[in-house]
Scaffold this active site. Structure first.
Site, PDB file in Angstrom:
ATOM      1  N   CYS A  23     -10.000  23.189 -30.208  1.00 55.88           N
ATOM      2  CA  CYS A  23     -10.886  22.066 -29.900  1.00 55.88           C
ATOM      3  C   CYS A  23     -11.271  21.424 -31.232  1.00 55.88           C
ATOM      4  O   CYS A  23     -11.825  22.112 -32.107  1.00 55.88           O
ATOM      5  CB  CYS A  23     -12.124  22.599 -29.185  1.00 55.88           C
ATOM      6  SG  CYS A  23     -13.410  21.368 -28.898  1.00 55.88           S
ATOM      7  N   CYS A  34      -8.032  14.998 -30.330  1.00 53.93           N
ATOM      8  CA  CYS A  34      -8.751  15.813 -29.348  1.00 53.93           C
ATOM      9  C   CYS A  34      -7.684  16.509 -28.520  1.00 53.93           C
ATOM     10  O   CYS A  34      -6.694  15.878 -28.108  1.00 53.93           O
ATOM     11  CB  CYS A  34      -9.612  14.921 -28.457  1.00 53.93           C
ATOM     12  SG  CYS A  34     -10.300  15.767 -27.008  1.00 53.93           S
TER      13      CYS A  34
HETATM   14  N1  DGL Z   1     -10.759  19.302 -26.526  1.00 52.67           N
HETATM   15  C1  DGL Z   1     -11.960  18.942 -27.230  1.00 52.67           C
HETATM   16  C2  DGL Z   1     -11.568  18.406 -28.605  1.00 52.67           C
HETATM   17  O1  DGL Z   1     -10.488  18.684 -29.081  1.00 52.67           O
HETATM   18  C3  DGL Z   1     -12.803  18.067 -26.368  1.00 52.67           C
HETATM   19  C4  DGL Z   1     -14.198  17.902 -26.834  1.00 52.67           C
HETATM   20  C5  DGL Z   1     -15.174  17.597 -25.747  1.00 52.67           C
HETATM   21  O2  DGL Z   1     -15.467  18.491 -24.961  1.00 52.67           O
HETATM   22  O3  DGL Z   1     -15.689  16.471 -25.735  1.00 52.67           O
HETATM   23  O4  DGL Z   1     -12.319  17.743 -29.277  1.00 52.67           O
END
Ligand code: DGL
Length: 252
Positions: A69, A175
């Site tokens: 993440c 993301c």
């Molecule tokens: N997959 C997360 C990232 O890479 C998402 C973040 C979120 O929950 O807004 O930033």
């Protein structure tokens, strides 16, 4: 096993690459769906969640953790590395390879508000993009669209038009949820735009570390702090042989 963690299903884009590069390892994936999205939550809150989730993964036998993440990496990776003795691999903002291949000198980055605020991202841009124009667009609403399986078309049209207008020829997916939108992004992006998903590079880095400390097993387990439907839907699309017993709701 290798612990993998994200606010939701996004980290499955990293799990997919980890599995492709290391199919023989055991994986425990934890989706913090009860607290998703992280994108504009207070930094202390994200650190607290990253701490709880990491401690839980370790209690289940994780010998290394991939923070799959970008937002949690930006907020918490230094904290986790200082606090715990096991290796933590985080997401890299892929602006360096993007800057290297751009011909127009304009690079687009699509990420969450908290990722853009992070020190790691800012430092990387400063170091590698001094001669490059970096267009930053917050992908508000996209994480929710991937989680629910709803269309992201209108949002993507809006965000990609900003990159188009600036003449960006490379787009960094900042993301881990966004690789699941690649098909739609390609349809909307200008011809010839290169889209960079940092997951394969993160998996390569993880492999270097894992080869020294993780034994082979080949099992995959998925936990969610809320409904398992989103991880089940996406993980089974990646790997159709997964059984329903691979998915569990936990309370942490
Ligand atoms: N997959 C997360 C990232 O890479 C998402 C973040 C979120 O929950 O807004 O930033």
């Amino acid at each position: 096993m290798i612990g993998i963690y994200d606010s939701g299903v996004g980290g499955l884009s990293v799990w997919k690459e980890l599995k492709a590069q290391m199919p023989e390892k055991d994986y425990l994936y934890l989706a913090d769906n009860a607290h998703c999205p992280y994108g504009d939550k207070p930094i202390d809150y994200i650190i607290e969640r990253a701490d709880k989730v990491s401690a839980y993964l370790m209690s289940q036998g994780a010998k290394m953790v991939v923070v799959a993440c970008n937002t949690a990496t930006a907020a918490a990776i230094n904290y986790l590395r200082e606090k715990y003795p096991i290796p933590f691999v985080g997401m890299e903002p892929a602006v360096k390879p993007a800057a290297n291949i751009s011909r127009t000198g304009v690079v687009g980055v699509l990420a969450t508000a908290n990722t853009f605020k992070g020190r790691l991202y800012r430092d990387t841009v400063m170091k590698y993009c001094s001669n490059i124009k970096v267009i930053e667009v917050i992908g508000k609403g996209l994480v929710e669209a991937v989680e629910s399986g709803n269309s992201a078309k209108e949002l993507l049209e809006k965000y990609i038009s900003e990159f188009k207008a600036a003449n960006a020829d490379v787009l960094v997916l900042g993301c881990t949820h966004f690789p699941f939108l690649t098909e739609q992004i390609v349809k909307l992006a200008p011809k010839g735009m290169t889209i960079i998903n940092p997951a394969p590079a993160v998996a390569k880095q993880s492999k270097l570390i894992a080869s020294k400390i993780i034994f082979n097993g080949g099992k995959n387990m998925f936990y969610s702090t809320a409904d398992t439907e989103p991880i089940e839907r996406i993980a089974k699309a990646i790997c159709p042989t997964l059984g329903t017993d691979s998915f569990e709701t936990i309370n942490i």
